[in-house]
Motif scaffolding. Sequence first.
Motif, PDB file in Angstrom:
ATOM      1  N   ALA A  70      44.642  38.627  26.874  1.00  0.00           N
ATOM      2  CA  ALA A  70      45.188  39.948  26.593  1.00  0.00           C
ATOM      3  C   ALA A  70      44.876  40.915  27.721  1.00  0.00           C
ATOM      4  N   ALA A  71      43.675  40.788  28.298  1.00  0.00           N
ATOM      5  CA  ALA A  71      43.302  41.675  29.396  1.00  0.00           C
ATOM      6  C   ALA A  71      44.120  41.357  30.639  1.00  0.00           C
ATOM      7  N   LEU A  72      44.412  40.067  30.860  1.00  0.00           N
ATOM      8  CA  LEU A  72      45.183  39.681  32.031  1.00  0.00           C
ATOM      9  C   LEU A  72      46.619  40.170  31.955  1.00  0.00           C
ATOM     10  N   ASP A  73      47.099  40.449  30.743  1.00  0.00           N
ATOM     11  CA  ASP A  73      48.462  40.950  30.604  1.00  0.00           C
ATOM     12  C   ASP A  73      48.579  42.400  31.041  1.00  0.00           C
ATOM     13  N   ASP A  74      47.451  43.048  31.247  1.00  0.00           N
ATOM     14  CA  ASP A  74      47.490  44.470  31.554  1.00  0.00           C
ATOM     15  C   ASP A  74      46.615  44.808  32.758  1.00  0.00           C
ATOM     16  N   VAL A  75      46.473  43.874  33.692  1.00  0.00           N
ATOM     17  CA  VAL A  75      45.659  44.148  34.867  1.00  0.00           C
ATOM     18  C   VAL A  75      46.429  45.045  35.824  1.00  0.00           C
ATOM     19  N   SER A  76      45.701  45.752  36.656  1.00  0.00           N
ATOM     20  CA  SER A  76      46.324  46.654  37.616  1.00  0.00           C
ATOM     21  C   SER A  76      46.380  45.998  38.987  1.00  0.00           C
ATOM     22  N   PRO A  77      47.298  46.428  39.843  1.00  0.00           N
ATOM     23  CA  PRO A  77      47.342  45.886  41.207  1.00  0.00           C
ATOM     24  C   PRO A  77      46.024  46.090  41.950  1.00  0.00           C
ATOM     25  N   GLU A  78      45.353  47.221  41.672  1.00  0.00           N
ATOM     26  CA  GLU A  78      44.089  47.510  42.349  1.00  0.00           C
ATOM     27  C   GLU A  78      43.010  46.499  41.972  1.00  0.00           C
ATOM     28  N   SER A  79      42.949  46.142  40.673  1.00  0.00           N
ATOM     29  CA  SER A  79      41.927  45.195  40.233  1.00  0.00           C
ATOM     30  C   SER A  79      42.200  43.798  40.777  1.00  0.00           C
ATOM     31  N   VAL A  80      43.471  43.415  40.857  1.00  0.00           N
ATOM     32  CA  VAL A  80      43.820  42.101  41.398  1.00  0.00           C
ATOM     33  C   VAL A  80      43.492  42.044  42.890  1.00  0.00           C
ATOM     34  N   ARG A  81      43.808  43.107  43.607  1.00  0.00           N
ATOM     35  CA  ARG A  81      43.506  43.146  45.043  1.00  0.00           C
ATOM     36  C   ARG A  81      42.000  43.069  45.281  1.00  0.00           C
ATOM     37  N   ALA A  82      41.227  43.817  44.478  1.00  0.00           N
ATOM     38  CA  ALA A  82      39.773  43.801  44.633  1.00  0.00           C
ATOM     39  C   ALA A  82      39.214  42.409  44.373  1.00  0.00           C
ATOM     40  N   ALA A  83      39.737  41.736  43.350  1.00  0.00           N
ATOM     41  CA  ALA A  83      39.269  40.390  43.033  1.00  0.00           C
ATOM     42  C   ALA A  83      39.633  39.410  44.140  1.00  0.00           C
ATOM     43  N   ALA A  84      40.833  39.563  44.711  1.00  0.00           N
ATOM     44  CA  ALA A  84      41.269  38.672  45.789  1.00  0.00           C
ATOM     45  C   ALA A  84      40.394  38.843  47.028  1.00  0.00           C
ATOM     46  N   ILE A  85      40.085  40.084  47.369  1.00  0.00           N
ATOM     47  CA  ILE A  85      39.235  40.349  48.534  1.00  0.00           C
ATOM     48  C   ILE A  85      37.836  39.796  48.307  1.00  0.00           C
ATOM     49  N   ASP A  86      37.300  39.999  47.105  1.00  0.00           N
ATOM     50  CA  ASP A  86      35.961  39.489  46.800  1.00  0.00           C
ATOM     51  C   ASP A  86      35.936  37.966  46.880  1.00  0.00           C
ATOM     52  N   TYR A  87      36.964  37.327  46.346  1.00  0.00           N
ATOM     53  CA  TYR A  87      37.045  35.859  46.380  1.00  0.00           C
ATOM     54  C   TYR A  87      37.028  35.345  47.824  1.00  0.00           C
ATOM     55  N   LEU A  88      37.819  35.971  48.688  1.00  0.00           N
ATOM     56  CA  LEU A  88      37.915  35.492  50.069  1.00  0.00           C
ATOM     57  C   LEU A  88      36.643  35.767  50.866  1.00  0.00           C
ATOM     58  N   THR A  89      36.011  36.910  50.640  1.00  0.00           N
ATOM     59  CA  THR A  89      34.768  37.190  51.371  1.00  0.00           C
ATOM     60  C   THR A  89      33.698  36.170  51.009  1.00  0.00           C
TER      61      THR A  89
END
Length: 304
Positions: free
Chosen positions: A188-207
Amino acid sequence: MEQEVDPAVLAVINEKRLMGDKRTPVEIIAKMGVFDARQKASDQAWLATGDTVIATVWAEFVSIDATGRWFCLESLDPQLRPGGGERSALHIQRAKDRIQLLKRSRDSGQGFRAVLQTNRVAIAGLETDKAAKVSMRVPDDQPWQVGSWDADRKVAVLLRGAEAWEPSEADMAAAWSRGSVPVAPPVAALDDVSPESVRAAAIDYLTRHFAGYGYKANVVDDPQSGYDIEVTDKKGATLLKLAVKGTAGNITGFSLSAQERADALRGDPWRLAVVSDAIGPAAQHKLYKPAEIDQAPGLEPLLD
């Protein structure tokens, strides 16, 4: 491993060690008031003299918000180890004891003292790799507290500092990918994620991904830049400049800015890095060379 630790967190640990705090892990908790410390050395939390709760905080799991405040997600599921998989009976009991002491700390409103520590091997093998062992441990001078406690999702948030605060949605999303909690955010939370939160998670994953291979991943905060992460080797030589995009939940597409496209035209070492399922437990990435960016799934076409 040290390579998985945020540089700001590692700097605090190293500073403590340089100041002469080179006692063994057992000596550290003994001096903090843990009775019979040698017999309890492998525990993850202790009740010390004066009813003070002391808990380990693995530095690899610590996240830092946009203002520099530290926090980490804490699993409240004693049956599953970080990253998933069933625990042994011994680890289940240790997890139950830790959860009980953290709950005691929260209910009393007194917070707890933390010992910051790093693992000798990759943190994913904390309970499965026979070589896993505390590499460094130092007492943190700052107090910690248990923030939110969600029994339904089986997760709590540990906060560094005496003042009450809450991490932002984007910071929480990025913290999920550190692997300290064996479950993903609810669908349910993934259905309402924001672009900012996805970008932050992607950057954290890659670092963390590149740090795990011994490289330094420097996040570029300039919004006018054509890339988000600069990957360098141990000598400081630039290896990659990554324009980072992520997908998760309802965020299925992305676009490239004019500056990102301009940097792509300059060629190496620019790459488009796309992290799929950036917030979920199965995050993975793919790099695209400038000539390959139109092949990236989810890339929105240029408007005429």
